[in-house]
Design an enzyme around this catalytic site. Sequence first.
Site, PDB file in Angstrom:
ATOM      1  N   ASN A  10       0.867  -1.188   0.000  1.00  0.00           N
ATOM      2  CA  ASN A  10       0.000   0.000   0.000  1.00  0.00           C
ATOM      3  C   ASN A  10       0.901   1.234   0.000  1.00  0.00           C
ATOM      4  O   ASN A  10       1.497   1.558   1.019  1.00  0.00           O
ATOM      5  CB  ASN A  10      -0.889  -0.050   1.256  1.00  0.00           C
ATOM      6  CG  ASN A  10      -1.717   1.208   1.420  1.00  0.00           C
ATOM      7  OD1 ASN A  10      -1.801   2.030   0.515  1.00  0.00           O
ATOM      8  ND2 ASN A  10      -2.329   1.355   2.592  1.00  0.00           N
ATOM      9  N   LYS A  12       0.111   4.293  -0.299  1.00  0.00           N
ATOM     10  CA  LYS A  12      -0.515   5.468   0.319  1.00  0.00           C
ATOM     11  C   LYS A  12      -0.296   6.723  -0.543  1.00  0.00           C
ATOM     12  O   LYS A  12      -0.259   6.619  -1.768  1.00  0.00           O
ATOM     13  CB  LYS A  12       0.003   5.649   1.749  1.00  0.00           C
ATOM     14  CG  LYS A  12      -0.161   4.362   2.572  1.00  0.00           C
ATOM     15  CD  LYS A  12       0.015   4.563   4.047  1.00  0.00           C
ATOM     16  CE  LYS A  12      -0.136   3.220   4.752  1.00  0.00           C
ATOM     17  NZ  LYS A  12      -0.176   3.325   6.197  1.00  0.00           N
ATOM     18  N   HIS A  96      -9.555   0.930   4.814  1.00  0.00           N
ATOM     19  CA  HIS A  96      -8.293   1.119   5.534  1.00  0.00           C
ATOM     20  C   HIS A  96      -8.541   2.048   6.734  1.00  0.00           C
ATOM     21  O   HIS A  96      -9.351   2.971   6.654  1.00  0.00           O
ATOM     22  CB  HIS A  96      -7.246   1.727   4.600  1.00  0.00           C
ATOM     23  CG  HIS A  96      -5.872   1.713   5.195  1.00  0.00           C
ATOM     24  ND1 HIS A  96      -5.467   2.673   6.104  1.00  0.00           N
ATOM     25  CD2 HIS A  96      -4.848   0.851   5.051  1.00  0.00           C
ATOM     26  CE1 HIS A  96      -4.221   2.390   6.484  1.00  0.00           C
ATOM     27  NE2 HIS A  96      -3.822   1.289   5.861  1.00  0.00           N
ATOM     28  N   GLU A  98      -6.977   4.438   7.876  1.00  0.00           N
ATOM     29  CA  GLU A  98      -6.789   5.869   7.596  1.00  0.00           C
ATOM     30  C   GLU A  98      -8.033   6.460   6.934  1.00  0.00           C
ATOM     31  O   GLU A  98      -8.392   7.614   7.176  1.00  0.00           O
ATOM     32  CB  GLU A  98      -5.527   6.069   6.740  1.00  0.00           C
ATOM     33  CG  GLU A  98      -4.268   5.897   7.586  1.00  0.00           C
ATOM     34  CD  GLU A  98      -3.061   5.343   6.831  1.00  0.00           C
ATOM     35  OE1 GLU A  98      -3.041   5.363   5.598  1.00  0.00           O
ATOM     36  OE2 GLU A  98      -2.125   4.870   7.523  1.00  0.00           O
ATOM     37  N   GLU A 168      -5.588  -5.337  10.587  1.00  0.00           N
ATOM     38  CA  GLU A 168      -4.583  -4.299  10.829  1.00  0.00           C
ATOM     39  C   GLU A 168      -4.908  -3.584  12.134  1.00  0.00           C
ATOM     40  O   GLU A 168      -5.702  -2.617  12.129  1.00  0.00           O
ATOM     41  CB  GLU A 168      -4.594  -3.282   9.688  1.00  0.00           C
ATOM     42  CG  GLU A 168      -4.246  -3.871   8.334  1.00  0.00           C
ATOM     43  CD  GLU A 168      -3.657  -2.820   7.419  1.00  0.00           C
ATOM     44  OE1 GLU A 168      -2.508  -3.001   6.999  1.00  0.00           O
ATOM     45  OE2 GLU A 168      -4.312  -1.806   7.138  1.00  0.00           O
ATOM     46  N   GLY A 174       2.154   2.007  10.952  1.00  0.00           N
ATOM     47  CA  GLY A 174       3.082   3.125  10.850  1.00  0.00           C
ATOM     48  C   GLY A 174       3.740   3.503  12.164  1.00  0.00           C
ATOM     49  O   GLY A 174       4.361   4.556  12.269  1.00  0.00           O
ATOM     50  N   SER A 213       3.182  -2.380  10.498  1.00  0.00           N
ATOM     51  CA  SER A 213       4.620  -2.425  10.741  1.00  0.00           C
ATOM     52  C   SER A 213       5.262  -3.772  10.416  1.00  0.00           C
ATOM     53  O   SER A 213       6.156  -4.228  11.118  1.00  0.00           O
ATOM     54  CB  SER A 213       4.920  -2.013  12.187  1.00  0.00           C
ATOM     55  OG  SER A 213       4.486  -0.680  12.417  1.00  0.00           O
TER      56      SER A 213
HETATM   57  P1  PGA Z   1       2.662   0.098   7.810  1.00  0.00           P
HETATM   58  O1  PGA Z   1       1.210   0.317   7.155  1.00  0.00           O
HETATM   59  O2  PGA Z   1       3.216  -1.177   7.217  1.00  0.00           O
HETATM   60  O3  PGA Z   1       3.443   1.311   7.419  1.00  0.00           O
HETATM   61  O4  PGA Z   1       2.458  -0.022   9.276  1.00  0.00           O
HETATM   62  C1  PGA Z   1       0.343  -0.759   6.962  1.00  0.00           C
HETATM   63  C2  PGA Z   1      -0.922  -0.267   6.304  1.00  0.00           C
HETATM   64  O5  PGA Z   1      -1.286   0.901   6.520  1.00  0.00           O
HETATM   65  O6  PGA Z   1      -1.588  -1.005   5.579  1.00  0.00           O
END
Ligand code: PGA
Length: 250
Positions: A10, A12, A96, A98, A168, A174, A213
Amino acid sequence: MKRRPLIAGNWKMYLTLDEAVHLARAVASTCGQCTDRDVMIAPPFTALAAVATAMKGLSLQVGAQNVAWEKEGAYTGEISPIMLKDLGVDMAIIGHSERRRIFGEDNIMINRRLCAALDAGITPILCIGETLEEREAGATLAVLERQLREGMTNVHQQQAARVVLAYEPVWAIGTGRTASPQQAQEVHALIRARFARDSADVAAGLRILYGGSVKANNAAELFGQADIDGGLIGGASLVAADFLAICAAA
Ligand code: PGA
């Protein structure tokens, strides 16, 4: 049942057009002909057409980071499933955290997006996960149950078999703070058991990705768990060598 691993990147809101095509090519140089696992990259919308064109004929799949629930119409800022299909997009990330947290998407909206993706022949990756407060309050399962119940409304068994789930935990995205393999496995097993209540076959075939992560140094242990079928990778998917190391661990 042996489930085919899926590693999804992803990207982003990162990378210009040239950077995105460059990274896609670097990933494809190793993963472009993989036959024993699925690898997907989800660039920002501005690079989707160029990346999809560059990946044509390769086994690397291209995904969108969201999808609208209508085929067309007055929906400023949205991209329809028909438009995505037109580019050769195979998958779409939906719900997601976010999108939920920053842009206010709720389970009902997410369900509409999921149904639209299924109708268009796009594989949805439905993201679910609890916040730290919810986990500490002992509400993890109730939160996931609700996200699944409302997110999967009106999805019949045949369609459910085409859905990919991504667990997740919001506190792991993140943050550099990964769920331990045991913590993740426990939740994945409960998610699978929940699907088994409706259909043992769907549950056995359901791919449940872990996200939050995932890095080259923790991927193998996470992917080694019985109910973890790959990963949804954010930060580490932006560096070809890191992403490829994660793909190799699946
Ligand atoms: P990350 O993000 O690997 O940077 O923690 C995962 C995601 O948002 O799908």
